[in-house]
Design a protein around this motif. Sequence first.
Motif, PDB file in Angstrom:
ATOM      1  N   ALA A 386      41.999  39.996  56.252  1.00 56.12           N
ATOM      2  CA  ALA A 386      41.635  38.946  56.258  1.00 56.12           C
ATOM      3  C   ALA A 386      40.957  38.389  55.138  1.00 56.12           C
ATOM      4  CB  ALA A 386      41.701  38.163  57.691  1.00 56.12           C
ATOM      5  N   ALA A 387      40.045  39.169  55.030  1.00 60.06           N
ATOM      6  CA  ALA A 387      38.891  38.911  53.963  1.00 60.06           C
ATOM      7  C   ALA A 387      39.246  39.556  52.383  1.00 60.06           C
ATOM      8  CB  ALA A 387      37.475  39.356  54.382  1.00 60.06           C
ATOM      9  N   MET A 388      40.275  40.422  52.575  1.00 61.50           N
ATOM     10  CA  MET A 388      40.499  41.072  51.441  1.00 61.50           C
ATOM     11  C   MET A 388      41.055  40.140  50.193  1.00 61.50           C
ATOM     12  SD  MET A 388      39.957  44.292  51.041  1.00 61.50           S
ATOM     13  CE  MET A 388      40.703  44.828  49.817  1.00 61.50           C
ATOM     14  N   ALA A 389      41.846  38.991  50.524  1.00 63.38           N
ATOM     15  CA  ALA A 389      42.403  37.933  49.529  1.00 63.38           C
ATOM     16  C   ALA A 389      41.178  37.631  48.969  1.00 63.38           C
ATOM     17  CB  ALA A 389      43.151  36.888  50.467  1.00 63.38           C
ATOM     18  N   GLY A 390      40.215  37.044  49.331  1.00 65.36           N
ATOM     19  CA  GLY A 390      39.117  36.564  48.611  1.00 65.36           C
ATOM     20  C   GLY A 390      38.401  37.694  47.566  1.00 65.36           C
ATOM     21  N   LEU A 391      38.363  38.952  48.349  1.00 59.69           N
ATOM     22  CA  LEU A 391      37.883  40.322  47.619  1.00 59.69           C
ATOM     23  C   LEU A 391      38.769  40.424  46.410  1.00 59.69           C
ATOM     24  CD1 LEU A 391      35.695  42.313  47.424  1.00 59.69           C
ATOM     25  CD2 LEU A 391      37.176  43.751  48.782  1.00 59.69           C
ATOM     26  N   ASN A 392      39.958  40.460  46.561  1.00 61.38           N
ATOM     27  CA  ASN A 392      40.774  40.776  45.326  1.00 61.38           C
ATOM     28  C   ASN A 392      40.695  39.604  44.302  1.00 61.38           C
ATOM     29  OD1 ASN A 392      41.997  42.949  46.720  1.00 61.38           O
ATOM     30  ND2 ASN A 392      43.741  42.012  47.760  1.00 61.38           N
ATOM     31  N   ASP A 393      40.461  38.412  44.571  1.00 64.89           N
ATOM     32  CA  ASP A 393      40.252  37.305  43.572  1.00 64.89           C
ATOM     33  C   ASP A 393      39.037  37.643  43.131  1.00 64.89           C
ATOM     34  OD1 ASP A 393      41.036  34.859  42.281  1.00 64.89           O
ATOM     35  OD2 ASP A 393      38.950  34.076  43.441  1.00 64.89           O
ATOM     36  N   LEU A 394      38.114  37.814  43.610  1.00 67.36           N
ATOM     37  CA  LEU A 394      36.780  38.239  42.861  1.00 67.36           C
ATOM     38  C   LEU A 394      36.750  39.488  42.124  1.00 67.36           C
ATOM     39  CD1 LEU A 394      34.336  37.296  45.799  1.00 67.36           C
ATOM     40  CD2 LEU A 394      34.715  36.171  43.784  1.00 67.36           C
ATOM     41  N   GLU A 395      37.525  40.515  42.482  1.00 63.91           N
ATOM     42  CA  GLU A 395      37.507  41.879  41.852  1.00 63.91           C
ATOM     43  C   GLU A 395      38.445  41.575  40.495  1.00 63.91           C
ATOM     44  OE1 GLU A 395      39.346  44.485  44.452  1.00 63.91           O
ATOM     45  OE2 GLU A 395      37.400  45.531  45.275  1.00 63.91           O
ATOM     46  N   LYS A 396      39.519  40.671  40.519  1.00 70.79           N
ATOM     47  CA  LYS A 396      40.361  40.429  39.374  1.00 70.79           C
ATOM     48  C   LYS A 396      39.434  39.739  38.474  1.00 70.79           C
ATOM     49  CE  LYS A 396      44.874  40.566  41.479  1.00 70.79           C
ATOM     50  NZ  LYS A 396      46.227  39.680  41.842  1.00 70.79           N
ATOM     51  N   ARG A 397      38.786  38.824  38.846  1.00 76.05           N
ATOM     52  CA  ARG A 397      37.850  38.142  37.911  1.00 76.05           C
ATOM     53  C   ARG A 397      36.683  38.955  37.423  1.00 76.05           C
ATOM     54  NH1 ARG A 397      36.045  32.434  41.155  1.00 76.05           N
ATOM     55  NH2 ARG A 397      38.138  31.507  41.166  1.00 76.05           N
ATOM     56  N   ALA A 398      36.224  39.782  38.003  1.00 80.09           N
ATOM     57  CA  ALA A 398      35.267  40.955  37.660  1.00 80.09           C
ATOM     58  C   ALA A 398      35.925  41.779  36.677  1.00 80.09           C
ATOM     59  CB  ALA A 398      34.551  41.525  38.864  1.00 80.09           C
ATOM     60  N   GLU A 399      37.111  42.399  36.863  1.00 79.61           N
ATOM     61  CA  GLU A 399      37.739  42.973  36.106  1.00 79.61           C
ATOM     62  C   GLU A 399      38.256  42.470  34.719  1.00 79.61           C
ATOM     63  OE1 GLU A 399      41.258  44.524  38.135  1.00 79.61           O
ATOM     64  OE2 GLU A 399      40.358  45.686  39.460  1.00 79.61           O
ATOM     65  N   THR A 400      38.579  41.218  34.785  1.00 79.52           N
ATOM     66  CA  THR A 400      39.006  40.317  33.500  1.00 79.52           C
ATOM     67  C   THR A 400      37.650  40.221  32.636  1.00 79.52           C
ATOM     68  OG1 THR A 400      40.680  39.326  34.639  1.00 79.52           O
ATOM     69  CG2 THR A 400      40.033  38.498  32.568  1.00 79.52           C
ATOM     70  N   SER A 401      36.734  39.983  33.400  1.00 79.64           N
ATOM     71  CA  SER A 401      35.328  39.722  32.718  1.00 79.64           C
ATOM     72  C   SER A 401      34.851  41.038  31.989  1.00 79.64           C
ATOM     73  CB  SER A 401      34.117  39.091  33.585  1.00 79.64           C
ATOM     74  OG  SER A 401      34.731  38.004  34.131  1.00 79.64           O
ATOM     75  N   ASN A 402      34.970  42.180  32.771  1.00 81.84           N
ATOM     76  CA  ASN A 402      34.561  43.392  32.325  1.00 81.84           C
ATOM     77  C   ASN A 402      35.316  43.808  31.160  1.00 81.84           C
ATOM     78  OD1 ASN A 402      32.292  44.198  33.839  1.00 81.84           O
ATOM     79  ND2 ASN A 402      33.524  44.178  35.784  1.00 81.84           N
ATOM     80  N   ALA A 403      36.721  43.566  31.392  1.00 88.25           N
ATOM     81  CA  ALA A 403      37.623  43.797  30.253  1.00 88.25           C
ATOM     82  C   ALA A 403      37.437  43.115  28.802  1.00 88.25           C
ATOM     83  CB  ALA A 403      39.123  43.815  30.580  1.00 88.25           C
ATOM     84  N   LEU A 404      37.122  41.816  29.089  1.00 90.28           N
ATOM     85  CA  LEU A 404      36.994  40.829  27.943  1.00 90.28           C
ATOM     86  C   LEU A 404      35.713  41.264  27.389  1.00 90.28           C
ATOM     87  CD1 LEU A 404      37.976  38.455  26.111  1.00 90.28           C
ATOM     88  CD2 LEU A 404      36.962  37.087  27.913  1.00 90.28           C
ATOM     89  N   TYR A 405      34.871  41.551  28.182  1.00 88.48           N
ATOM     90  CA  TYR A 405      33.530  42.002  27.586  1.00 88.48           C
ATOM     91  C   TYR A 405      33.662  43.264  26.792  1.00 88.48           C
ATOM     92  CZ  TYR A 405      28.821  44.118  27.666  1.00 88.48           C
ATOM     93  OH  TYR A 405      27.634  44.785  27.355  1.00 88.48           O
ATOM     94  N   GLU A 406      34.050  44.326  27.345  1.00 84.64           N
ATOM     95  CA  GLU A 406      34.625  45.711  26.649  1.00 84.64           C
ATOM     96  C   GLU A 406      35.192  45.439  25.265  1.00 84.64           C
ATOM     97  OE1 GLU A 406      36.174  50.137  27.744  1.00 84.64           O
ATOM     98  OE2 GLU A 406      36.459  48.259  29.143  1.00 84.64           O
ATOM     99  N   SER A 407      36.248  44.696  25.235  1.00 81.09           N
ATOM    100  CA  SER A 407      37.117  44.209  24.024  1.00 81.09           C
ATOM    101  C   SER A 407      36.035  43.880  22.970  1.00 81.09           C
ATOM    102  CB  SER A 407      38.048  43.332  24.287  1.00 81.09           C
ATOM    103  OG  SER A 407      37.570  42.127  24.698  1.00 81.09           O
ATOM    104  N   TYR A 408      35.217  42.645  23.356  1.00 83.83           N
ATOM    105  CA  TYR A 408      34.225  42.249  22.519  1.00 83.83           C
ATOM    106  C   TYR A 408      33.090  43.385  21.980  1.00 83.83           C
ATOM    107  CZ  TYR A 408      35.348  37.392  22.152  1.00 83.83           C
ATOM    108  OH  TYR A 408      36.147  36.196  21.988  1.00 83.83           O
ATOM    109  N   LEU A 409      32.720  44.042  23.101  1.00 83.44           N
ATOM    110  CA  LEU A 409      31.957  45.175  22.665  1.00 83.44           C
ATOM    111  C   LEU A 409      32.459  46.182  21.904  1.00 83.44           C
ATOM    112  CD1 LEU A 409      29.031  46.464  23.282  1.00 83.44           C
ATOM    113  CD2 LEU A 409      30.044  47.635  25.242  1.00 83.44           C
ATOM    114  N   ASN A 410      33.574  46.221  21.849  1.00 79.79           N
ATOM    115  CA  ASN A 410      34.297  47.456  20.998  1.00 79.79           C
ATOM    116  C   ASN A 410      34.308  46.794  19.398  1.00 79.79           C
ATOM    117  OD1 ASN A 410      34.432  49.580  22.881  1.00 79.79           O
ATOM    118  ND2 ASN A 410      36.587  48.829  23.726  1.00 79.79           N
ATOM    119  N   ARG A 411      34.692  45.553  19.380  1.00 82.78           N
ATOM    120  CA  ARG A 411      34.698  44.783  18.206  1.00 82.78           C
ATOM    121  C   ARG A 411      33.548  44.589  17.607  1.00 82.78           C
ATOM    122  NH1 ARG A 411      37.918  44.453  14.159  1.00 82.78           N
ATOM    123  NH2 ARG A 411      37.833  42.257  12.991  1.00 82.78           N
TER     124      ARG A 411
END
Length: 731
Positions: A386-411
């Motif tokens: 029941a608590a995984m829905a909130g965790l998945n949302d937070l993990e997606k946000r974290a993944e998106t933030s990390n991916a965007l940060y990684e792309s900017y870091l590479n650039r």
Amino acid sequence: MNTAVDIYRSPGGMIATVPSEAHGSTAAATDRIDLRRLVAIFRRRLGLFVSIVLAALVIGMIVTALQPRTYLARAEVTLNAKPEDVTPTSSNDRAVQPAIPSESFVDTQVSIITSEANTAAVVDALSLAHQPRFADPKLAGGIRADGHNALSPREAAITYLQNHITVQRIGTTYGIAISFESRDPQEAARIANAFAEQYTLGALQAKRAGAHGTTAAIATRMEQLRTQALADSAAVQRYRSAHNLLGTAQGTLTEQEISAYNQQVTAARAQSSEDAARLAAARRQLAGNGVGGVGEAALSPVIGQMRAQQAVLSGEFGALSARYGPQHPDVVRAKAQLDALNRQIAAETQRVLASLDAKARVSAQRMASLSGSLDLSRGALVQSNAAMAGLNDLEKRAETSNALYESYLNRYKELTAREGTERADADLLHRAAVPRLPNSPHVLINGILALALGIGLGTGAAFIAEMTFTGLTTGDDIEERIGVRYLCAIPALQSASRKGERVPASALLEDPRSAFAESFRSLRASIAMNTTDARIIAITSALPDEGKTTTAICLARSMAAAGDRILLIDGDLRRQGVSRFLRGADGRPGLMEVLHGAATLDETLVVDPATGLSILPLSSEAGDRAELVTGEEMDRLLALARECFHAVIIDTAPILPIADARLLLGKADASVFVVRWRRTPEAALRSALRLLPIDRVQLAGVALTRVDMRKQPRFDYGGSAFYRSYESYYA
């Protein structure tokens, strides 16, 4: 042979333009452009042509001298055909081939050089906005494009440079020429080089500054994204701790616990079933087979030893029983030992069954405990899910933030690696040198343009002058334009003689082999060939001062010198040209006295001692009795003269001013019109011919007088054109 005037007149009273006989030029009968005529026009208008050409050259040189001197400096740049990155950071950079600049790209670069931004950079680099000559709004156009406000000094300088800069592609290459025109040669070179440097080095600096700014902006954004990524990751961990969603790479702890419990419950269930089955089997065997038949008991090593002893004792007992009988002490002792051993085996078997029963109970209890723990874990898993829905949302946000940060870091890493290695889009090929010679005014080009303009104007003026010229020049003019016969050309004495100024009538006899004398013999021959037994010949003209009197005197003297009896009659009552020719004849009776009957013909004749020519002059008191000249008295005089002379030459008055001259022409066998070369208007001759009596005048033709034989070859392609060729025939 038809010699009447009416063949040259159209029904409407106009003179026909094409003669009825084949005396015209062949060029008139065709549509071909006669180049000889065009050349002739040019030759006879050569003076006008040369004057206009010289005037155009002089004006061109004056304009050139008055024009300010301007100098043109030219710098050249070349586009990089294949710009390559020095520090590629990815495999894509190596795979992509640099594109060759297209035609539109080169044209775009030409526009960029003259753009307002590039020009403004040059103005700022050279501080031209502070120089009065460049910052003067009047030189730049005065007002803005919107037409309201005056230009600022910087805008005026920009406009001035744009008006004097010229940028063009060098052929089909990737080179671009940058030219600037100024009155100061050093200034022209300085500004041209400034444009070239701004386009190459300035653009490179701008590119580097832009790359540095981009790197800084990406670094700032990257720091923001890093902070955001860390915050999102921390939120995920806090959520996991708060909701007991801790785990490893294999999953959450609850999931791992349930998996372990499932495995243990399965193993415990199997073990419990096995233990219960073994206990039940042992009990069934014990109930059916006794102590020795229990399978589990047989598995005990103690029971195995006892069974071995039992087998030995049973063997001994059987052997003793068979040998001694049941009562034998050895048999009794052996039996007692065997019974004791059997009791021990039964006791051990009961102990084994008790052990199996205890093990079965323990397995059942363990399975029940594990099942309870599994149920508890499953309950916790339901809460975790029941608590995984909130965790998945937070993990997606974290993944998106990390991916965007990684792309900017590479650039950021790529830009950092590229920074300082940028290459300019164009290189400076040739710097502009200080011009030594002015570009404008271009003396040679201005001279060529002035010459071309002069030639054009001169040619046009020559043809206009020729088309508006109404005089008669050649025999073709007379026959084609007027439509009457051309008899001959009588040269001006000065052009046909080298002996200075002389009286034409005297020169005729003094130099009988000259071109001047030959022209009158030619006139006599032409009259003879164009008339039939013409004894009375009238010499007339359309206007005064065309040379008719001189022609009449010279023709008469020429014919008389040949041995003919010739009578020359002065028929011009106004001017009396023939009578003035005679010296010392004042007071003598003349034509009017003969017509009045106051004197006879013989009494009035004056004989030319040099030729024997008989001249009938007019007395100084003749008056203006034109009716006598045009009446029957004149007819009787001409009839008498026809009997006494071979030919009679009459010098008449001009046709246009004197009406009675037309009637006098009707009394002649042939009439000759004399036309002054290039002086008598064509319209005057046409008008005179229209006034002649249609049925009474026999026109022999027209003769040109006072022809300049030196200039005539420029105009004529007839006999007169070859005067230079046969000039040696004349003495």
